[in-house]
Design a protein around this motif. Structure first.
Motif, PDB file in Angstrom:
ATOM      1  N   ARG A  63      24.373 -37.506  33.185  1.00 43.68           N
ATOM      2  CA  ARG A  63      23.164 -37.233  33.970  1.00 43.68           C
ATOM      3  C   ARG A  63      23.602 -37.057  35.414  1.00 43.68           C
ATOM      4  O   ARG A  63      24.245 -37.930  35.994  1.00 43.68           O
ATOM      5  N   ALA A  64      23.248 -35.939  35.997  1.00 47.01           N
ATOM      6  CA  ALA A  64      23.728 -35.584  37.337  1.00 47.01           C
ATOM      7  C   ALA A  64      22.896 -36.260  38.421  1.00 47.01           C
ATOM      8  O   ALA A  64      22.220 -35.588  39.221  1.00 47.01           O
ATOM      9  N   ASP A  65      22.953 -37.566  38.468  1.00 47.63           N
ATOM     10  CA  ASP A  65      22.251 -38.298  39.537  1.00 47.63           C
ATOM     11  C   ASP A  65      22.848 -37.923  40.894  1.00 47.63           C
ATOM     12  O   ASP A  65      24.052 -37.702  41.017  1.00 47.63           O
ATOM     13  N   GLY A  66      21.999 -37.872  41.906  1.00 49.61           N
ATOM     14  CA  GLY A  66      22.448 -37.466  43.230  1.00 49.61           C
ATOM     15  C   GLY A  66      23.568 -38.322  43.772  1.00 49.61           C
ATOM     16  O   GLY A  66      24.446 -37.830  44.495  1.00 49.61           O
ATOM     17  N   VAL A  67      23.576 -39.625  43.417  1.00 47.38           N
ATOM     18  CA  VAL A  67      24.609 -40.524  43.940  1.00 47.38           C
ATOM     19  C   VAL A  67      25.981 -40.218  43.341  1.00 47.38           C
ATOM     20  O   VAL A  67      26.991 -40.711  43.843  1.00 47.38           O
ATOM     21  N   LEU A  68      26.022 -39.412  42.287  1.00 50.74           N
ATOM     22  CA  LEU A  68      27.292 -39.063  41.653  1.00 50.74           C
ATOM     23  C   LEU A  68      27.872 -37.759  42.191  1.00 50.74           C
ATOM     24  O   LEU A  68      28.938 -37.332  41.756  1.00 50.74           O
ATOM     25  N   LEU A  69      27.173 -37.145  43.145  1.00 55.52           N
ATOM     26  CA  LEU A  69      27.608 -35.860  43.689  1.00 55.52           C
ATOM     27  C   LEU A  69      28.147 -36.016  45.101  1.00 55.52           C
ATOM     28  O   LEU A  69      27.697 -36.880  45.862  1.00 55.52           O
ATOM     29  N   ARG A  70      29.091 -35.147  45.447  1.00 59.40           N
ATOM     30  CA  ARG A  70      29.613 -35.150  46.811  1.00 59.40           C
ATOM     31  C   ARG A  70      28.520 -34.676  47.763  1.00 59.40           C
ATOM     32  O   ARG A  70      27.711 -33.802  47.417  1.00 59.40           O
ATOM     33  N   PRO A  71      28.474 -35.201  48.983  1.00 64.49           N
ATOM     34  CA  PRO A  71      27.412 -34.798  49.915  1.00 64.49           C
ATOM     35  C   PRO A  71      27.544 -33.364  50.418  1.00 64.49           C
ATOM     36  O   PRO A  71      26.544 -32.724  50.736  1.00 64.49           O
ATOM     37  N   ARG A  72      28.770 -32.850  50.442  1.00 64.60           N
ATOM     38  CA  ARG A  72      28.986 -31.510  50.988  1.00 64.60           C
ATOM     39  C   ARG A  72      28.428 -30.457  50.045  1.00 64.60           C
ATOM     40  O   ARG A  72      28.646 -30.493  48.839  1.00 64.60           O
TER      41      ARG A  72
ATOM     42  N   ALA B  14      33.500 -40.775  41.332  1.00 70.56           N
ATOM     43  CA  ALA B  14      32.627 -41.664  40.570  1.00 70.56           C
ATOM     44  C   ALA B  14      31.773 -40.881  39.582  1.00 70.56           C
ATOM     45  O   ALA B  14      31.497 -41.344  38.467  1.00 70.56           O
ATOM     46  N   GLY B  15      31.363 -39.675  39.982  1.00 71.68           N
ATOM     47  CA  GLY B  15      30.572 -38.835  39.094  1.00 71.68           C
ATOM     48  C   GLY B  15      31.351 -38.424  37.862  1.00 71.68           C
ATOM     49  O   GLY B  15      30.834 -38.487  36.737  1.00 71.68           O
ATOM     50  N   LYS B  16      32.602 -38.030  38.054  1.00 69.95           N
ATOM     51  CA  LYS B  16      33.426 -37.668  36.905  1.00 69.95           C
ATOM     52  C   LYS B  16      33.701 -38.884  36.029  1.00 69.95           C
ATOM     53  O   LYS B  16      33.807 -38.767  34.799  1.00 69.95           O
TER      54      LYS B  16
END
Length: 325
Positions: free
Chosen positions: A150-159, A171-173
């Protein structure tokens, strides 16, 4: 749903699906999707995804029309379509439903398909918070991976990129539930042959005349090699590989060359002569010679005559006629 791609790929594997990582109890929808994907694999998830990736790349190469076998020759526009091709073939192979807002409907949940050749998936704003089926495959290594996250925003890079897409952080991977990790899929046989015997492959493609002549030269030059259907189609630049092989069998008979296929009689001859098993969609050319009465070599009885594999010093002798496939 079209016929499964798994049929010709199943002989490539000696093991079944790799186990999924422990399910996250805090996300029932994610768990349900994972379980449904595994269920649809019918005990052969790894093999069937492998067939999807091989077929997807082969369709992009389109060897029977272009005679291409090197993925580096594919244009950037064509390479960009590979993800869409994987999405389509995976849907057909596993009978995933069509989503309303995302690519798939799996277990009653919307799921988006994400493919990458590098494992660096780009997540659009509409996918943030959604369940993703992430897929990775490389023609360089012939390895692939499939996972659910699940692609939660906290698992994505901010850029963000210019179109506001973001990639997974470390952490997302790490949050991806891997169903298959770094598993092999069938290699591009033409590339393998080119690396092993570049002069032979160049000679085949440079030979003048028809696609049939090139197929004749393929089996003349690469004896003892298990040649698959895609390779024949690429060399012939035609789709009907079985007819090209049948005609090559006739053309090479005078040179003592047999082309054996998946037909029961052909496989029995191959076994008697110590040739590795021939699987469906494969052919192997061998030169044979009548066996001497005192020969200790392995022999096959063909139409009442014993034959052995020919040696370099053996003179010309026509191959026997055996039933076509």
């Amino acid at each position: 749903m079209q016929e499964s791609l798994f049929g010709e790929a199943q002989e490539f594997f000696g093991r079944g699906t790799l186990g999924a990582t422990p399910l996250a109890a805090s996300d029932p929808a994610l768990n349900n999707v994972i379980q449904e994907v595994v269920h649809k694999g019918r005990g052969a998830l790894e093999q069937r995804f492998a067939a999807v990736f091989r077929a997807s790349v082969d369709e992009i190469l389109d060897g029977r029309r272009t005679m291409r076998f090197d993925f580096s020759e594919v244009s950037p526009v064509e390479k960009s379509y590979l993800g869409a091709k994987v999405e389509i073939l995976a849907r057909d192979e596993f009978d995933f439903g069509h989503g309303t807002s995302l690519d798939y409907l799996i277990g009653g949940h919307e799921v988006d398909a994400k493919f990458s050749a590098t494992g660096d998936w780009m997540i659009a704003p509409k996918n943030v918070g959604e369940i993703l089926l992430v897929m990775e495959a490389s023609e360089e290594t012939s390895l692939f991976s499939v996972g659910v996250v699940r692609a939660d925003g906290v698992l994505l890079r901010p850029r963000e990129t210019r179109d506001r897409k973001r990639s997974f952080s470390a952490a997302g991977k790490g949050a991806i539930h891997w169903l298959i990790r770094d598993a092999p899929y069938p290699r591009n046989q033409m590339m393998e042959l080119y690396r092993e015997a570049p002069e032979a492959i160049e000679s085949i493609f440079s030979s003048s005349g028809s696609g049939q002549k090139r197929v004749d030269e393929l089996f003349r030059a690469l004896q003892g090699v298990h040649v698959n259907r895609t390779t024949v189609q690429t060399v012939a630049a035609q789709e009907d590989s079985s007819k090209r092989v049948r005609d090559a069998r006739i053309a090479l008979q005078g040179d003592g060359i047999l082309i054996l296929g998946y037909h029961r009689r052909h496989r029995a001859i191959a076994s008697a002569l110590g040739i590795e098993p021939i699987t469906q969609g494969e052919w192997v050319a061998i030169r044979v010679y009548p066996a001497e009465s005192d020969s200790a070599a392995r022999q096959a009885l063909i139409e009442g005559v014993a034959y052995r594999l020919a040696e370099y010093c053996d003179g010309p002798a026509p191959a026997p006629a055996i039933p076509n496939e």
